[in-house]
Scaffold this motif. Sequence first.
Motif, mmCIF file in Angstrom:
data_model
loop_
_atom_site.group_PDB
_atom_site.id
_atom_site.type_symbol
_atom_site.label_atom_id
_atom_site.label_comp_id
_atom_site.label_asym_id
_atom_site.label_seq_id
_atom_site.Cartn_x
_atom_site.Cartn_y
_atom_site.Cartn_z
ATOM 1 N N VAL A 96 0.846 -1.196 0.000
ATOM 2 C CA VAL A 96 0.000 0.000 0.000
ATOM 3 C C VAL A 96 0.886 1.252 0.000
ATOM 4 C CG1 VAL A 96 -1.549 1.329 1.502
ATOM 5 C CG2 VAL A 96 -1.966 -1.114 1.094
ATOM 6 N N GLU A 97 1.881 1.246 0.896
ATOM 7 C CA GLU A 97 2.714 2.457 1.012
ATOM 8 C C GLU A 97 3.525 2.706 -0.256
ATOM 9 O OE1 GLU A 97 3.746 3.779 4.843
ATOM 10 O OE2 GLU A 97 5.867 3.881 4.332
ATOM 11 N N GLU A 98 4.029 1.628 -0.861
ATOM 12 C CA GLU A 98 4.793 1.803 -2.115
ATOM 13 C C GLU A 98 3.896 2.338 -3.225
ATOM 14 O OE1 GLU A 98 8.104 -1.720 -1.317
ATOM 15 O OE2 GLU A 98 6.204 -2.218 -2.286
ATOM 16 N N ASN A 99 2.665 1.850 -3.282
ATOM 17 C CA ASN A 99 1.715 2.377 -4.278
ATOM 18 C C ASN A 99 1.485 3.865 -4.062
ATOM 19 O OD1 ASN A 99 0.136 0.601 -6.356
ATOM 20 N ND2 ASN A 99 0.520 -0.750 -4.614
ATOM 21 N N LEU A 100 1.343 4.263 -2.802
ATOM 22 C CA LEU A 100 1.123 5.692 -2.515
ATOM 23 C C LEU A 100 2.355 6.507 -2.916
ATOM 24 C CD1 LEU A 100 -0.637 5.469 0.976
ATOM 25 C CD2 LEU A 100 -1.685 6.041 -1.223
ATOM 26 N N GLN A 141 -8.787 -0.594 -1.774
ATOM 27 C CA GLN A 141 -7.964 -0.379 -2.975
ATOM 28 C C GLN A 141 -8.324 0.947 -3.640
ATOM 29 O OE1 GLN A 141 -7.519 -3.639 -5.725
ATOM 30 N NE2 GLN A 141 -7.512 -5.154 -4.093
ATOM 31 N N GLN A 142 -9.618 1.280 -3.620
ATOM 32 C CA GLN A 142 -10.018 2.564 -4.204
ATOM 33 C C GLN A 142 -9.421 3.722 -3.403
ATOM 34 O OE1 GLN A 142 -10.580 4.277 -6.865
ATOM 35 N NE2 GLN A 142 -12.410 3.109 -7.365
ATOM 36 N N MET A 143 -9.359 3.539 -2.073
ATOM 37 C CA MET A 143 -8.734 4.569 -1.233
ATOM 38 C C MET A 143 -7.253 4.730 -1.602
ATOM 39 S SD MET A 143 -10.418 3.607 2.436
ATOM 40 C CE MET A 143 -12.208 3.474 2.580
ATOM 41 N N VAL A 144 -6.571 3.604 -1.869
ATOM 42 C CA VAL A 144 -5.158 3.682 -2.274
ATOM 43 C C VAL A 144 -5.037 4.453 -3.601
ATOM 44 C CG1 VAL A 144 -3.080 2.386 -2.925
ATOM 45 C CG2 VAL A 144 -4.572 1.504 -1.111
ATOM 46 N N ALA A 145 -5.946 4.168 -4.527
ATOM 47 C CA ALA A 145 -5.885 4.849 -5.830
ATOM 48 C C ALA A 145 -6.106 6.354 -5.667
ATOM 49 C CB ALA A 145 -6.920 4.248 -6.780
ATOM 50 N N ILE A 146 -7.028 6.728 -4.780
ATOM 51 C CA ILE A 146 -7.263 8.162 -4.535
ATOM 52 C C ILE A 146 -6.037 8.764 -3.838
ATOM 53 C CG2 ILE A 146 -8.680 9.845 -3.267
ATOM 54 C CD1 ILE A 146 -11.029 7.766 -3.557
ATOM 55 N N GLY A 147 -5.533 8.042 -2.834
ATOM 56 C CA GLY A 147 -4.357 8.522 -2.099
ATOM 57 C C GLY A 147 -3.158 8.690 -3.017
ATOM 58 N N ARG A 148 -2.965 7.751 -3.920
ATOM 59 C CA ARG A 148 -1.836 7.838 -4.855
ATOM 60 C C ARG A 148 -1.934 9.101 -5.694
ATOM 61 N NH1 ARG A 148 -1.579 3.137 -9.188
ATOM 62 N NH2 ARG A 148 -3.530 4.192 -9.725
ATOM 63 N N ALA A 149 -3.138 9.417 -6.159
ATOM 64 C CA ALA A 149 -3.314 10.645 -6.957
ATOM 65 C C ALA A 149 -3.083 11.884 -6.080
ATOM 66 C CB ALA A 149 -4.711 10.675 -7.572
ATOM 67 N N LEU A 150 -3.542 11.850 -4.844
ATOM 68 C CA LEU A 150 -3.363 13.010 -3.960
ATOM 69 C C LEU A 150 -1.889 13.262 -3.657
ATOM 70 C CD1 LEU A 150 -6.303 12.494 -1.422
ATOM 71 C CD2 LEU A 150 -6.141 14.218 -3.237
ATOM 72 N N MET A 151 -1.080 12.192 -3.658
ATOM 73 C CA MET A 151 0.346 12.331 -3.342
ATOM 74 C C MET A 151 1.069 13.263 -4.322
ATOM 75 S SD MET A 151 1.314 10.621 -0.592
ATOM 76 C CE MET A 151 3.035 10.127 -0.751
ATOM 77 N N SER A 152 0.465 13.526 -5.471
ATOM 78 C CA SER A 152 1.093 14.462 -6.420
ATOM 79 C C SER A 152 0.666 15.903 -6.126
ATOM 80 C CB SER A 152 0.744 14.077 -7.861
ATOM 81 O OG SER A 152 -0.638 14.293 -8.105
ATOM 82 N N ASN A 153 -0.103 16.086 -5.060
ATOM 83 C CA ASN A 153 -0.578 17.434 -4.690
ATOM 84 C C ASN A 153 -1.357 18.118 -5.804
ATOM 85 O OD1 ASN A 153 -0.067 18.135 -1.974
ATOM 86 N ND2 ASN A 153 2.139 18.032 -2.447
ATOM 87 N N PRO A 154 -2.415 17.465 -6.274
ATOM 88 C CA PRO A 154 -3.110 18.018 -7.440
ATOM 89 C C PRO A 154 -3.904 19.281 -7.123
ATOM 90 C CG PRO A 154 -4.311 16.131 -6.582
ATOM 91 C CD PRO A 154 -3.022 16.203 -5.816
ATOM 92 N N GLU A 155 -3.954 20.125 -8.139
ATOM 93 C CA GLU A 155 -4.846 21.290 -8.120
ATOM 94 C C GLU A 155 -6.195 20.831 -8.675
ATOM 95 O OE1 GLU A 155 -3.283 24.182 -10.847
ATOM 96 O OE2 GLU A 155 -3.851 25.847 -9.538
ATOM 97 N N VAL A 156 -6.134 19.814 -9.540
ATOM 98 C CA VAL A 156 -7.338 19.218 -10.128
ATOM 99 C C VAL A 156 -7.253 17.702 -9.944
ATOM 100 C CG1 VAL A 156 -8.657 18.829 -12.233
ATOM 101 C CG2 VAL A 156 -7.460 21.007 -11.911
ATOM 102 N N LEU A 157 -8.261 17.128 -9.299
ATOM 103 C CA LEU A 157 -8.315 15.676 -9.115
ATOM 104 C C LEU A 157 -9.419 15.132 -10.016
ATOM 105 C CD1 LEU A 157 -7.247 13.271 -7.366
ATOM 106 C CD2 LEU A 157 -9.182 13.702 -5.833
ATOM 107 N N LEU A 158 -9.033 14.253 -10.945
ATOM 108 C CA LEU A 158 -9.993 13.643 -11.862
ATOM 109 C C LEU A 158 -10.291 12.240 -11.358
ATOM 110 C CD1 LEU A 158 -8.039 14.440 -15.190
ATOM 111 C CD2 LEU A 158 -9.911 15.809 -14.211
#
Length: 235
Positions: A96-100, A141-158
């Motif tokens: 999980v952590e590596e995915n994030l 797993q969906q939480m990991v996918a959302i967390g992974r996207a958030l780790m890039s500090n998005p201004e826009v989350l799709l």
Amino acid sequence: MPNLLETCGLTAFYGDFQAIFGVDMQLQAGETIAVIGANGAGKSTLMRSIAGVIANRSDMILHSGEPIGSIDAADVVRRGIALVPEGRRLFPSLTVEENLQIGSYGKRDAGYWSLNTVYELFPVLRERRRNPATALSGGQQQMVAIGRALMSNPEVLLCDELSLGLAPVVIKDIYGAFAKIRASGAAIVIVEQDIAQALKVADRVYCMMEGRITLTGRPAELDRADIHAAYFGAS
Ligand code: ATP
């Protein structure tokens, strides 16, 4: 002030097959919008086009007024636009952590999100951080996918079809996190087949059918019968 994100007459093709036809969509800073529509309406194609996964003419997608339609996916992330893809696409053999952590490569410099703040958002991921992603439930797993996207500090989350295949109680948990994501300053685009869910979370809704926008408006302004016609077509 230009819109934070805008598509102007966006078209997209798979080979000779045209999947979307002249889509105009606007997203302002801090806003949450939903794109609804039936299977095959073109919602994922719209998300993938913005994320740079599908090549487009540069003038069709603008980020803060600058054309981004022809830059590659990694540069789109660097500009602060991150995609939670349909089907999650986690790396199954990684924890999980590596995915994030993968989500933080090429991130924007400044921002709220880190491993710590993602774990505050989804505490169960801290507990499961050393487990392989595949050992988690679908919702986790969906939480990991959302967390992974958030780790890039998005201004826009799709977010593409977060609720697909998940139980109602799990969907409620996941959408429960969106207030915090909004509070972090991100603007959000959610793709949803569930009309009620979309109307609940979004400031504005776009409905797509057969590659075109068929209706747009604020949830309170939209009439049920109009949504039905825009989603399914006139009966
Ligand atoms: P879903 O809810 O099924 O994901 P959607 O609204 O996201 O639907 P898209 O996945 O964007 O729709 O598909 C739009 C159209 O493009 C459909 O006709 C689909 O069959 C087609 N399509 C999608 N992906 C591809 C692909 N890789 N190659 C060819 N055609 C595709």
